[in-house]
Scaffold this motif. Structure first.
Motif, mmCIF file in Angstrom:
data_model
loop_
_atom_site.group_PDB
_atom_site.id
_atom_site.type_symbol
_atom_site.label_atom_id
_atom_site.label_comp_id
_atom_site.label_asym_id
_atom_site.label_seq_id
_atom_site.Cartn_x
_atom_site.Cartn_y
_atom_site.Cartn_z
ATOM 1 N N GLY A 5 0.824 -1.211 0.000
ATOM 2 C CA GLY A 5 0.000 0.000 0.000
ATOM 3 C C GLY A 5 0.852 1.251 0.000
ATOM 4 O O GLY A 5 2.042 1.222 0.290
ATOM 5 N N THR A 6 0.240 2.346 -0.297
ATOM 6 C CA THR A 6 0.999 3.591 -0.382
ATOM 7 C C THR A 6 1.097 4.277 0.976
ATOM 8 O O THR A 6 1.993 5.062 1.213
ATOM 9 N N VAL A 7 0.142 3.950 1.867
ATOM 10 C CA VAL A 7 0.123 4.623 3.149
ATOM 11 C C VAL A 7 0.998 3.867 4.137
ATOM 12 O O VAL A 7 0.843 2.670 4.336
ATOM 13 N N ARG A 8 1.903 4.548 4.749
ATOM 14 C CA ARG A 8 2.758 3.903 5.722
ATOM 15 C C ARG A 8 2.627 4.623 7.061
ATOM 16 O O ARG A 8 3.112 5.739 7.206
ATOM 17 N N PRO A 9 1.934 4.020 8.007
ATOM 18 C CA PRO A 9 1.708 4.741 9.257
ATOM 19 C C PRO A 9 2.946 4.782 10.140
ATOM 20 O O PRO A 9 3.898 4.053 9.921
ATOM 21 N N SER A 10 2.888 5.645 11.112
ATOM 22 C CA SER A 10 3.979 5.784 12.059
ATOM 23 C C SER A 10 4.051 4.550 12.939
ATOM 24 O O SER A 10 3.255 3.626 12.821
ATOM 25 N N LEU A 11 5.007 4.553 13.862
ATOM 26 C CA LEU A 11 5.181 3.410 14.752
ATOM 27 C C LEU A 11 3.929 3.185 15.589
ATOM 28 O O LEU A 11 3.431 2.064 15.690
ATOM 29 N N ALA A 12 3.401 4.257 16.154
ATOM 30 C CA ALA A 12 2.167 4.136 16.945
ATOM 31 C C ALA A 12 1.056 3.595 16.074
ATOM 32 O O ALA A 12 0.255 2.775 16.512
ATOM 33 N N GLY A 13 1.038 4.028 14.816
ATOM 34 C CA GLY A 13 0.013 3.571 13.885
ATOM 35 C C GLY A 13 0.100 2.077 13.656
ATOM 36 O O GLY A 13 -0.916 1.385 13.631
ATOM 37 N N ALA A 14 1.319 1.553 13.505
ATOM 38 C CA ALA A 14 1.496 0.116 13.289
ATOM 39 C C ALA A 14 0.913 -0.665 14.454
ATOM 40 O O ALA A 14 0.285 -1.705 14.267
ATOM 41 N N GLU A 15 1.108 -0.152 15.669
ATOM 42 C CA GLU A 15 0.558 -0.827 16.849
ATOM 43 C C GLU A 15 -0.971 -0.808 16.830
ATOM 44 O O GLU A 15 -1.615 -1.807 17.130
ATOM 45 N N VAL A 16 -1.521 0.347 16.483
ATOM 46 C CA VAL A 16 -2.982 0.484 16.426
ATOM 47 C C VAL A 16 -3.568 -0.473 15.390
ATOM 48 O O VAL A 16 -4.557 -1.158 15.650
ATOM 49 N N VAL A 17 -2.912 -0.537 14.236
ATOM 50 C CA VAL A 17 -3.395 -1.416 13.162
ATOM 51 C C VAL A 17 -3.341 -2.870 13.617
ATOM 52 O O VAL A 17 -4.304 -3.622 13.453
ATOM 53 N N SER A 18 -2.212 -3.270 14.228
ATOM 54 C CA SER A 18 -2.088 -4.653 14.695
ATOM 55 C C SER A 18 -3.149 -4.972 15.739
ATOM 56 O O SER A 18 -3.769 -6.040 15.695
ATOM 57 N N ALA A 19 -3.348 -4.038 16.668
ATOM 58 C CA ALA A 19 -4.350 -4.265 17.713
ATOM 59 C C ALA A 19 -5.738 -4.412 17.100
ATOM 60 O O ALA A 19 -6.526 -5.251 17.527
ATOM 61 N N SER A 20 -6.031 -3.616 16.084
ATOM 62 C CA SER A 20 -7.349 -3.691 15.451
ATOM 63 C C SER A 20 -7.524 -5.001 14.697
ATOM 64 O O SER A 20 -8.600 -5.594 14.719
ATOM 65 N N LEU A 21 -6.460 -5.442 14.036
ATOM 66 C CA LEU A 21 -6.543 -6.712 13.308
ATOM 67 C C LEU A 21 -6.682 -7.878 14.278
ATOM 68 O O LEU A 21 -7.333 -8.865 13.991
ATOM 69 N N ALA A 22 -6.054 -7.742 15.451
ATOM 70 C CA ALA A 22 -6.031 -8.849 16.421
ATOM 71 C C ALA A 22 -7.350 -9.006 17.154
ATOM 72 O O ALA A 22 -7.568 -10.005 17.833
ATOM 73 N N ARG A 23 -8.231 -8.020 17.024
ATOM 74 C CA ARG A 23 -9.490 -8.077 17.776
ATOM 75 C C ARG A 23 -10.284 -9.339 17.488
ATOM 76 O O ARG A 23 -11.010 -9.832 18.342
ATOM 77 N N HIS A 24 -10.150 -9.873 16.276
ATOM 78 C CA HIS A 24 -10.951 -11.041 15.919
ATOM 79 C C HIS A 24 -10.134 -12.321 15.882
ATOM 80 O O HIS A 24 -10.551 -13.311 15.338
ATOM 81 N N ARG A 25 -8.930 -12.256 16.464
ATOM 82 C CA ARG A 25 -8.102 -13.460 16.496
ATOM 83 C C ARG A 25 -8.692 -14.469 17.490
ATOM 84 O O ARG A 25 -9.356 -14.101 18.449
ATOM 85 N N PHE A 26 -8.414 -15.750 17.235
ATOM 86 C CA PHE A 26 -8.937 -16.802 18.117
ATOM 87 C C PHE A 26 -8.244 -16.754 19.477
ATOM 88 O O PHE A 26 -7.051 -16.515 19.560
ATOM 89 N N ARG A 27 -9.042 -16.993 20.518
ATOM 90 C CA ARG A 27 -8.494 -16.990 21.867
ATOM 91 C C ARG A 27 -8.529 -18.395 22.453
ATOM 92 O O ARG A 27 -9.412 -19.185 22.100
ATOM 93 N N PRO A 28 -7.583 -18.713 23.372
ATOM 94 C CA PRO A 28 -7.545 -20.054 23.956
ATOM 95 C C PRO A 28 -8.864 -20.448 24.619
ATOM 96 O O PRO A 28 -9.299 -21.595 24.530
ATOM 97 N N LEU A 29 -9.534 -19.481 25.240
ATOM 98 C CA LEU A 29 -10.794 -19.751 25.933
ATOM 99 C C LEU A 29 -11.827 -20.382 24.991
ATOM 100 O O LEU A 29 -12.629 -21.222 25.386
#
Lengths: 336, 255
Positions: A5-29
């Protein structure tokens, strides 16, 4: 984390993006829930037949949660699709082939089609009108099944349904061993699909429609189409649940396609927690185990306790049992 | 006029009218927005400003008149189709997805624009790009730090910015801002002002606003709407000194 992609977010942005993507990840529970269901097979062998019936209702309530909890379509007519699936699976077994997977497939297709066709009418409306229309569709289909006695068996029910062994190996026996595993496996696949759907862009867009229809239109979303698709998907799942009921009981009664069944499913969903996918897995077992225990204790009076439980739920646990668990956990975190 | 006069207008309305029975809410409105336009639509309450926005976006169907985008008629198109042609709007009263995070509020618009919002499978890459772009937009308007919070929980002034961010995520050619600073104390309205001033220079912006300081600072042209009809159109200077405007809009007698 650079992509093409053309948009490259800052370091804080990368964390926010990862956290948002991880919201629907499978959990052990979540794995624990399935392990518990598997363990139930050995722990309570005498409950296997009831277990398979609970799994079937879980799948049905799960399909209801997708439309009610996620898309915000409050329907009273979901039993229509359950019933269409149940009858289609029965008729397939009698007239075509008693191969169980074929029965699931024909039931899924038939229920999905009925879902889309009725959705074309029903989804033009909202609120009370929608509820009344969905209710009307259950009544119409119920009466059709009643009157078409030569095809459906009418009020005697559809008899003579047989089911070939699953994968040619395991036959559905009286003790419910095969049924427990078979319905459990289908429920697992249904859950997996629902889980993916909810975490997908499509899932977010139907939540968007529930949250703010006007804004969804203003950002160019084809709202009517999205609702029709989700309604069709949910109807398909409900139809598969109905087919499982036919195959495990080798019989279809008119009760498969009643308002009572729609209402029960809605009660189970509210009891467990609406719009959280696991409400079905909590509400259906609680309701059905209580029904089983109370009916033994008093075969006539048991609905009183179910009613009382529902009153208490809507008064003190608006978000169901799971909502209550959330509140307790949050309260403990604050206290700590 | 400026050089942009030679470019085809991004948005043009010709004799746009709407009436509900005997009540005329839009009366033959002609308005042209060229690339880079910063046009304000002002007028007393009930003048038909929001109605005009609803007519342009397709929420309302006009009784007469035409709407053109880039010279192409869009009058009969659905609201969705017009968004794809490049019309974006914000709402006078916050119209957000309350139970989604700030980032998701913007990403939902990105995914609709990029056409993968209907996808269930194999959307992970597209989803990552949408989140990245959404975050860049939020950072650009100074609320990147709110990205993960539920939008209903952030301060009202910042919600107004999310309102704009959602519209910006559509990469509109024409942006209709319906009172972007409504509900914000005037001491804080500069936050919205800064964002509007930093909008991409090539898009056409129509701004509906009551705050005159804001209008005179942002707009290069102003249209005054009264009872659904255009009273006068001109530069901020012309409008400020127009006796008719003083009489109708500012409540002064012109004699």
């Amino acid at each position: 984390m650079a992509t093409d992609g053309t948009v490259r977010p800052s370091l804080a942005g990368a964390e926010v993006v990862s956290a948002s993507l991880a919201r629907h990840r499978f959990r052990p529970l979540e794995g624990l829930v399935w392990l518990a269901m598997l363990a139930g097979y050995w722990l309570w062998p005498e409950y296997r037949p009831l277990g398979s019936q609970i799994f079937i209702m879980c799948l049905f309530v799960l399909s209801l949660d997708i439309v009610v909890g996620y898309a915000g379509i409050v329907t009273l007519g979901h039993a229509a699709f359950f019933g269409v699936g149940a009858y289609t699976a029965g008729l397939t077994a009698i007239h075509l082939s008693n191969e169980p997977f074929l029965g699931l497939l024909t039931a899924a297709v038939a229920a999905g089609l009925v879902g889309i066709l009725s959705g074309l009418i029903v989804l033009r409306t909202t609120g009370l009108t929608l509820m009344m229309l969905t209710l009307a569709i259950v009544f119409v289909l119920h009466e059709a099944a009643n009157k078409l006695g030569s095809v459906t068996g009418g009020s005697d029910g559809l008899q003579g349904v047989t089911v070939a062994p699953i994968l040619g190996l395991w036959s559905l026996d009286f003790f419910g061993q095969t049924a427990y595993i078979y319905t459990g496996a289908v429920l697992f696949l249904g859950w997996l699909f629902a889980r993916i759907l909810v975490g997908s862009p499509f899932g977010r867009s139907i939540v968007g429609i529930r949250e703010n229809l006007v804004r969804m239109r203003a950002i160019g979303s084809p709202v009517r189409l999205r609702l029709l698709v989700v309604y069709g998907i949910s109807a398909t799942m409900a139809g598969i649940a109905g087919a499982l009921l036919t195959q495990t009981t080798q019989f279809v009664s008119l009760s498969a396609i009643t308002f009572t069944r729609s209402g029960e499913a809605l009660i189970m969903l509210i009891l467990g927690g609406v719009g959280r996918l696991y409400g079905a897995f909590v509400g259906a077992p609680i309701y059905m185990l209580m029904q089983d225990a109370l009916a033994k204790y008093n075969p006539v009076f048991w609905t009183f306790w179910i009613g009382l439980m529902l009153v208490l739920t809507v008064m003190f646990a608006r978000n169901g049992v799971l909502g209550l668990v959330d509140s307790v956990l949050a309260w403990r975190r604050r206290a700590a | 006029m400026t050089a942009s006069a030679s470019l085809p207008p991004l948005l043009e309305t010709q004799g746009l009218s709407k009436s509900f029975g005997a009540l005329v809410v839009a009366d033959s409105i002609d308005l042209t927005l060229r690339p880079g336009a910063r046009h304000a639509l002002i007028g007393p309450n009930g003048a038909g400003k929001t109605t005009f926005v609803n007519l342009v976006t397709g929420t309302l169907q006009p009784t007469a008149g035409r709407i053109l985008m880039g010279g192409e008629e869009v009058t009969g198109l659905s609201p969705e189709a017009r968004v794809r042609k490049g019309v974006g709007r914000t709402f006078q009263i916050n119209s957000l997805f309350n139970r989604l995070s700030v980032l998701e509020n913007v990403a939902i618009a990105v995914s609709e624009r990029d056409g993968f919002a209907g996808r269930i499978f194999r959307a992970r890459k597209a989803e990552r790009r949408a989140f990245e772009e959404a975050y860049a937009i939020l950072e650009g308007i100074g609320i990147g730090m709110e990205a993960l919070r539920p939008v209903a929980e952030i301060a009202y002034g910042r919600q107004r910015l999310v309102e704009i961010a959602i519209a910006l995520a559509l990469k509109p050619k024409v942006l209709l801002l319906d009172e972007p600073a409504a509900g914000i104390p005037s001491a804080e309205s500069h936050v919205v002002l800064d964002v509007v001033e930093a909008l991409p220079p090539d898009i056409a912006v129509l701004i509906i606003e009551h705050d005159m300081a804001l209008v005179f600072r942002l707009a290069s042209r102003i249209t005054v709407l009264v009872q659904g009809a255009i009273l006068v159109e001109g530069t901020p200077q012309e409008i400020a000194h127009d006796p008719k405007v003083k009489e109708v809009y500012l409540g002064e007698k012109s004699h």
